[in-house]
Design an enzyme around this catalytic site. Structure first.
Site, PDB file in Angstrom:
ATOM      1  N   ASP A 170      -7.575  -4.296   3.678  1.00 41.25           N
ATOM      2  CA  ASP A 170      -7.086  -3.377   2.655  1.00 41.25           C
ATOM      3  C   ASP A 170      -7.881  -3.525   1.354  1.00 41.25           C
ATOM      4  O   ASP A 170      -8.308  -4.617   0.981  1.00 41.25           O
ATOM      5  CB  ASP A 170      -5.601  -3.668   2.393  1.00 41.25           C
ATOM      6  N   GLU A 190     -11.096  -0.625   4.691  1.00 41.78           N
ATOM      7  CA  GLU A 190     -10.624   0.502   3.890  1.00 41.78           C
ATOM      8  C   GLU A 190     -11.393   0.423   2.574  1.00 41.78           C
ATOM      9  O   GLU A 190     -11.037  -0.337   1.677  1.00 41.78           O
ATOM     10  CB  GLU A 190      -9.114   0.412   3.637  1.00 41.78           C
TER      11      GLU A 190
END
Length: 796
Positions: free
Chosen positions: A411, A464
């Site tokens: 993330d 990401e």
């Protein structure tokens, strides 16, 4: 007190124990051999008396300090096997093993590797692990807290009194360890830390394998070695799978709100209960993997798991570690891969967590300009500290090793790579070269990816990352960061903005639809329509679409069809496959009742058929990252908002033609460029009535004509439905000739085989009547031939 024993007392060290400041308690507590005998010393706060029991003999210990320090001298030359019998004010007596009678377990070599940041099985060393030492079962606790004055284990087993179990420091590494006998899996515990300022506080174990259900914050001793895995076939296959060339469509989901037992926000299914519910939907729809929003332990439901406090513990909201193992095992049994969201970019400030762990900024930077996210209110890991890097690398490896997960999705990578991420001028510190690149984070990422790939077990790491940072999925040996895939955030933003436009105005932003192909092969992309697109007032995907309700559904079907045809792997957030209307919320279940309504049921049916097509035709995935796998047929018709393209696979794979119409206008017999002369058969139409459309279609295969169109030598005339994607198989004339030749060859072989069989069979004897019939039939044949000739002549 006996004068001899008095002289043997080390009063400064006794004082350090009594005041809970001793970091090497084994120097004084326990049994020690002296010329005068064996001196046994113990600290039991609140005890009224303590005796040493050796076999059948009991020796009362003398209380040498009123705080609870006891000692006795045994006239022996060796240390006997002994236990304590402890008396308390309520009259109870408890027998206990001496926790300081056991040797240290951790080796200096292991801890040296940790200090260098390269102990890749650190999760087997630090934390709480069941062990058997000298025939005694218990738990070995170990924690890194180099700047603490003293660290103790506190739990139910010692009335949460940190004075009773101070841990032994390993000086060079800053690691404390202690083996406590009698503790088993399920025990609650914390570390009591006394910092240099004198403040004493509890901390959860950073390496804990389980945690107490929130709002509780204690760590839990867990057994990770007893579960009997049944996924060997899946794991063996994964090792040899090249996911670049395999179908890869991910169902992103939040376990707590996929389905709930009831609509109480604190109501959750257990990992074991929800496994078959998830697998049924995922399997039926056709996804290849699920991606779980963080299941690592976190205190706040509203963070969706992205503010982690337990990097080595699955959240207790849904059950135990073994329950989560069952969940992953069940998915693998059903042929579904499991990817976990993982958050190494930041962590929350909760007092029981990693922040200011040993009284100093141990895991984070001290300077807020490097150590804190101004917008998120969270802390940033110090990637330059080897032990912190080891903590994070160990966590990533841990989930792959202990839980068999098939990959992790990292993330907020951009927030790690840029020192000025989310900061104004003057709020950040440049690197040594004056730039905004976080060099330490870069090296951490490369280090992690290099070690992850060395395992060669087929597990993936996905980034990401929302910027144009180069070579995110580039080779580590070529200056890349080494990720397997990267979310295509640019495509997600452009495409959703395009789809939100009224069709009348889409021609004005046509570039947003086609621009992604300008950089499609710069990285190994995943096209993601994730949870970020359906929260915070953005609306669900169906409600992003313009028009009346039927238009919204037609738009969304067209959007999914275009997404599927576009090069790259795919990801879709839960609920969007049946057009969930409400924004997603972690507090409630998806609106599964919508499937009782025809349009929503037909939308899910469309997705099922779309994914069937995706998995059936290799051209849809085998060359996702090779330019020859895609060719525009038409990409400049902005006025009509129509694009078309071909997807190609290997030389033996069928090619597919996609025609996408993003206006509510239908066309009859419209020219369409095709890649070559041949036949084109419609195999999927998002406007089909079975999917909720108007039913405009091309029911028969269409032959191309040598009529140039859109720069191609051949074209076809097609009916194009409104707001639709239609897909055709492409069969060139050469393919058709080859197919005919192959059929003829097979037919010839079959006829030859039949002839041989006929020759082998003995002729059956005919009756006189049958023979007469044959003669009669033979006599009539010339007349039939003459008639055929006449017909031919008449025709000419």
């Amino acid at each position: 007190m006996d004068g001899v024993m008095y002289q043997m007392m080390n009063w400064p060290e006794i004082e350090a124990v009594v005041y809970s400041e001793h970091d090497k308690p084994k120097q004084i507590l326990g049994a020690h051999v002296h010329p005068e005998g064996v001196l046994i010393q113990a600290f039991f706060p609140d005890a009224t008396g303590v005796s040493v029991v050796t076999g059948n003999k009991k020796t009362e210990m003398e209380q040498v300090d009123p705080a609870g320090f006891f000692a006795c001298l045994l006239p022996r030359t060796t240390v006997p096997s002994y236990t304590y019998e402890v008396s308390y004010p309520d009259g109870s007596k408890v027998k206990e093993k001496d926790i300081y009678s056991f040797p240290d377990v951790l080796s200096e070599d292991e801890l040296d590797l940790f200090s260098k940041g390269i102990n890749y099985r650190i999760y087997d060393i630090l934390g709480a692990h069941e062990r058997e030492i000298n025939g005694v079962k218990g738990v070995l606790f170990a924690v890194w807290a180099p700047c603490a004055i003293r660290v103790s284990v506190a739990g139910e087993f010692n009335n949460w009194d940190g004075r009773r179990a101070p841990m032994q420091r390993h000086s060079d590494s800053g690691v404390f360890e202690l083996f406590i006998p009698g503790i088993t899996a399920g025990a609650l515990y914390k570390y009591e830390i006394k910092s240099r300022g004198g403040l004493t506080y509890y901390k959860a174990d950073p390496y804990a394998n389980a945690a107490e259900l929130r709002p509780g914050t204690a760590s839990v001793v867990a057994d990770l070695d007893s579960y009997a895995w049944k996924d060997k076939e899946w794991m063996d296959k994964r090792k040899t799978t090249d996911y670049d060339k395999e179908p890869f469509f991910v169902y992103e989901m939040h376990l707590g709100s996929f389905k709930k037992p009831d609509e109480n926000k604190d109501s959750f299914y257990n990992y074991r209960e929800i496994a078959p519910l998830v697998a049924e939907h995922v399997k039926k729809t056709g996804y290849t993997h699920i991606e779980l929003m963080p299941v690592m332990e976190h205190p706040f439901d509203g963070s969706w798991g992205y503010q982690v406090t337990g990097y080595y513990a699955p959240t207790a909201r849904y059950g135990t570690p073994e329950d989560f193992m069952y969940f992953v095992d069940y998915m693998h049994k059903k042929g579904i891969g499991v990817i976990l969201d993982w958050v190494p970019a930041h962590f929350p400030k909760d007092a029981f967590g990693l922040s200011n762990f040993d009284g100093t900024c141990l895991y984070e930077h001290k300077d807020k300009r490097k150590g804190e996210h101004p917008h998120w209110g969270t802390l940033i890991f110090n990637y330059g500290r080897p032990q912190v890097k080891n903590f994070l690398i160990g966590s990533a490896l841990f989930w792959t090793d202990k839980y068999h997960v098939d990959g992790i999705r990292m993330d907020a990578v951009a927030s790690m790579l840029y020192l000025d991420y989310g900061r104004n001028p003057g709020e950040w510190i440049p690197n040594v070269y004056g730039g905004n690149e976080n060099l330490e984070a870069m090296e951490f990422i490369k280090h992690l990816n290099s070690i992850y790939k060395q395992r060669k077990d087929g597990a993936l790491i996905i980034a990401e990352e929302s910027t144009a940072w180069p070579k995110i999925t580039g080779d580590l040996n070529d200056g890349g960061l080494g990720f397997d895939f990267k979310w295509n955030m640019g495509w997600m933003n452009d495409f959703t903005e395009y789809m939100k436009q009224d069709p009348l105005f889409r021609k004005g932003c046509h570039g947003a639809l086609t621009f992604s192909m300008m950089y499609a092969y710069s990285e190994k992309f995943i096209l993601a329509l994730s949870h970020d697109e359906v929260v915070h007032g953005k609306g669900s995907l169906i409600n992003k679409m313009p028009g009346y309700e039927t238009d919204k559904f037609a738009n969304l079907r067209a959007a999914y069809g275009f997404m599927l045809g576009h090069p790259g792997k795919k990801l879709l957030f839960m609920g969007q496959d049946f057009a969930q209307k409400r924004e997603w919320s972690e507090e409630r279940s998806l609106d599964w009742n919508l499937l009782e309504e025809p349009l929503h049921a037909k939308m899910l049916h469309f997705m099922q058929e779309l994914l069937k097509l995706y998995r059936k035709y290799p051209c849809m995935y085998i060359k996702d990252f090779e330019p020859e796998g895609f060719e525009w047929m038409s990409c400049q018709d902005a006025d009509h908002s129509i694009v078309s393209f071909v997807r190609r696979g290997g030389s033996d794979d069928k090619q597919l033609l996609f025609i996408c119409n993003f206006t509510p206008v239908s066309y009859e017999a419209r020219p369409q460029a095709v890649p070559y002369a041949g036949s084109f058969k419609e195999i999927l139409n998002s406007d089909a009535e079975e999917f909720g459309g108007t039913g405009v279609s091309n029911p028969k295969a269409i032959r191309s004509k040598a009529v140039p169109f859109d720069g191609k030598d051949n074209s076809i005339l097609v009916n194009i439905p409104p707001l639709s994607v239609i897909v055709f198989t492409c069969t060139s004339d050469e393919e058709k000739k080859a197919e005919k030749a192959e059929k003829a060859e097979k037919a010839g072989k079959a006829a030859g085989s039949a002839k041989k069989e006929t020759v082998k069979k003995p002729a059956a004897k005919k009756s006189a009547k049958e023979t007469a019939g044959d003669i009669s039939a033979t006599a009539k044949k010339p007349a039939a031939k003459k008639t055929a000739v006449k017909k031919t002549a008449a025709k000419s």
